[in-house]
Write an enzyme that holds these catalytic residues in place. Sequence first.
Site, PDB file in Angstrom:
ATOM      1  N   CYS A 122       0.800  -1.225   0.000  1.00  0.00           N
ATOM      2  CA  CYS A 122       0.000   0.000   0.000  1.00  0.00           C
ATOM      3  C   CYS A 122       0.834   1.276   0.000  1.00  0.00           C
ATOM      4  O   CYS A 122       0.419   2.282  -0.582  1.00  0.00           O
ATOM      5  CB  CYS A 122      -0.980   0.002   1.173  1.00  0.00           C
ATOM      6  SG  CYS A 122      -0.221  -0.130   2.804  1.00  0.00           S
ATOM      7  N   LYS A 195      -6.641  -8.737  11.291  1.00  0.00           N
ATOM      8  CA  LYS A 195      -6.513  -7.299  11.049  1.00  0.00           C
ATOM      9  C   LYS A 195      -7.872  -6.750  10.629  1.00  0.00           C
ATOM     10  O   LYS A 195      -8.401  -7.111   9.571  1.00  0.00           O
ATOM     11  CB  LYS A 195      -5.468  -7.036   9.975  1.00  0.00           C
ATOM     12  CG  LYS A 195      -5.210  -5.554   9.698  1.00  0.00           C
ATOM     13  CD  LYS A 195      -4.117  -5.400   8.656  1.00  0.00           C
ATOM     14  CE  LYS A 195      -3.814  -3.937   8.363  1.00  0.00           C
ATOM     15  NZ  LYS A 195      -2.752  -3.791   7.337  1.00  0.00           N
ATOM     16  N   ARG A 205      -1.981   6.474   8.276  1.00  0.00           N
ATOM     17  CA  ARG A 205      -2.049   6.738   6.838  1.00  0.00           C
ATOM     18  C   ARG A 205      -1.364   8.052   6.483  1.00  0.00           C
ATOM     19  O   ARG A 205      -0.866   8.221   5.376  1.00  0.00           O
ATOM     20  CB  ARG A 205      -3.503   6.697   6.376  1.00  0.00           C
ATOM     21  CG  ARG A 205      -4.043   5.272   6.438  1.00  0.00           C
ATOM     22  CD  ARG A 205      -5.495   5.136   6.093  1.00  0.00           C
ATOM     23  NE  ARG A 205      -5.889   3.733   6.207  1.00  0.00           N
ATOM     24  CZ  ARG A 205      -7.127   3.285   6.115  1.00  0.00           C
ATOM     25  NH1 ARG A 205      -8.113   4.145   5.893  1.00  0.00           N
ATOM     26  NH2 ARG A 205      -7.396   2.009   6.239  1.00  0.00           N
ATOM     27  N   ARG A 217     -10.748  -0.632   2.418  1.00  0.00           N
ATOM     28  CA  ARG A 217     -10.095  -1.949   2.479  1.00  0.00           C
ATOM     29  C   ARG A 217     -10.998  -3.007   3.105  1.00  0.00           C
ATOM     30  O   ARG A 217     -10.528  -4.032   3.589  1.00  0.00           O
ATOM     31  CB  ARG A 217      -8.778  -1.832   3.257  1.00  0.00           C
ATOM     32  CG  ARG A 217      -7.764  -0.954   2.522  1.00  0.00           C
ATOM     33  CD  ARG A 217      -6.491  -0.738   3.299  1.00  0.00           C
ATOM     34  NE  ARG A 217      -5.540   0.015   2.474  1.00  0.00           N
ATOM     35  CZ  ARG A 217      -4.690   0.898   2.931  1.00  0.00           C
ATOM     36  NH1 ARG A 217      -4.650   1.166   4.227  1.00  0.00           N
ATOM     37  NH2 ARG A 217      -3.868   1.540   2.122  1.00  0.00           N
ATOM     38  N   GLU A 233      -9.409 -16.901  10.418  1.00  0.00           N
ATOM     39  CA  GLU A 233      -8.225 -16.249   9.860  1.00  0.00           C
ATOM     40  C   GLU A 233      -6.946 -16.769  10.530  1.00  0.00           C
ATOM     41  O   GLU A 233      -5.963 -17.103   9.855  1.00  0.00           O
ATOM     42  CB  GLU A 233      -8.332 -14.734  10.039  1.00  0.00           C
ATOM     43  CG  GLU A 233      -9.333 -14.059   9.123  1.00  0.00           C
ATOM     44  CD  GLU A 233      -8.800 -13.879   7.707  1.00  0.00           C
ATOM     45  OE1 GLU A 233      -7.660 -14.290   7.434  1.00  0.00           O
ATOM     46  OE2 GLU A 233      -9.534 -13.320   6.877  1.00  0.00           O
ATOM     47  N   LYS A 248      -4.706  -6.759  15.265  1.00  0.00           N
ATOM     48  CA  LYS A 248      -4.619  -5.328  15.001  1.00  0.00           C
ATOM     49  C   LYS A 248      -6.012  -4.799  14.672  1.00  0.00           C
ATOM     50  O   LYS A 248      -6.685  -5.367  13.821  1.00  0.00           O
ATOM     51  CB  LYS A 248      -3.665  -5.089  13.825  1.00  0.00           C
ATOM     52  CG  LYS A 248      -3.472  -3.634  13.451  1.00  0.00           C
ATOM     53  CD  LYS A 248      -2.540  -3.499  12.251  1.00  0.00           C
ATOM     54  CE  LYS A 248      -2.321  -2.022  11.906  1.00  0.00           C
ATOM     55  NZ  LYS A 248      -1.457  -1.857  10.717  1.00  0.00           N
TER      56      LYS A 248
END
Length: 325
Positions: A122, A195, A205, A217, A233, A248
């Site tokens: 990113c 996440k 950011r 996202r 996950e 996170k």
Amino acid sequence: MELQFSRHRRLRTSANMRALVRENHLTPDDFIYPLFIYEGENIRREVSSMPGVFQVSMDNLKAEMDDIVAHGIKSVLLFGIPTTKDECGTQAFHDHGIIQVATRWIKKHYPEIIIVADTCLCEYTSHGHCGMVEGDKILNDESLDLLVKTAIAQAEAGADIIAPSNMMDGFVAAIRAGLDEAGFKDIPIMSYAVKYASAFYGPFREAAEGAPQFGDRKTYQMDPANRMEAFREAESDVAEGADFLIVKPGMPYLDIVRDVKNNFNLPVVAYNVSGEYSMIKAAAANGWVDEKQTVMEMLIAFKRAGADLIITYAAKDACRWLKED
């Protein structure tokens, strides 16, 4: 009337007594400090929304690393900010990409420091997403090849740990296979396993200059309302070869930190994200909270919830306060 009750206060009668029975402790070994390496020269720019956090260029990296070592911090997480970006984030996996350059330099001058390399696209893509894009769709499988290239380039530069943060399906399996094939079987993967698509990432950011240029996202990061999805996950990443599991953000998801700790026999890492850091800094600047007490309470909460390690922008402050105490 004869009352029957427990005398819990017996173990709180003094500071030394409380320390004697304290269940969780913080040390500098618990902390991983994020670093923002900016391609260019003469850059040491404080992030406006994150007081005390700086973007630094290579010519200012020595002073930053000296300060980190002086605080007793032994691990850093590297984020790169390139001067040029393109559709596929070429600078993420180029051998002279900023993270590869910084990694080689740190390893040469501070060989004892553990370097965790954030493995994502990113910050390097012109569109700001964590994978390849076609129209308004983020492509999963096509992104894996680029992530593998990035991980290998980081390992070749000397990274001790690869930390993929992109949340593409199969990202751990692809990176593990790629690292093994390239001869890096001993390099561990610290997966951003859980996440969430969180509003707490806002200041980051600004720091990493990697905000998406369209959309969001939410098709690849997790829905904040979901708990059971975190198990799926994490379970996938464990099966695919992860060596650490990151949750996170940290503070809004302490229940998930505990869930992951209870269910998986791997080191658990809580990411104390930028928004959590900035809120306390802002409140402390206004005199609304005691910064030291609030930060240390927050950090011990991660440990109490089950975190073995904490990625935090407050690592320097915390190390200084621990020495003072």
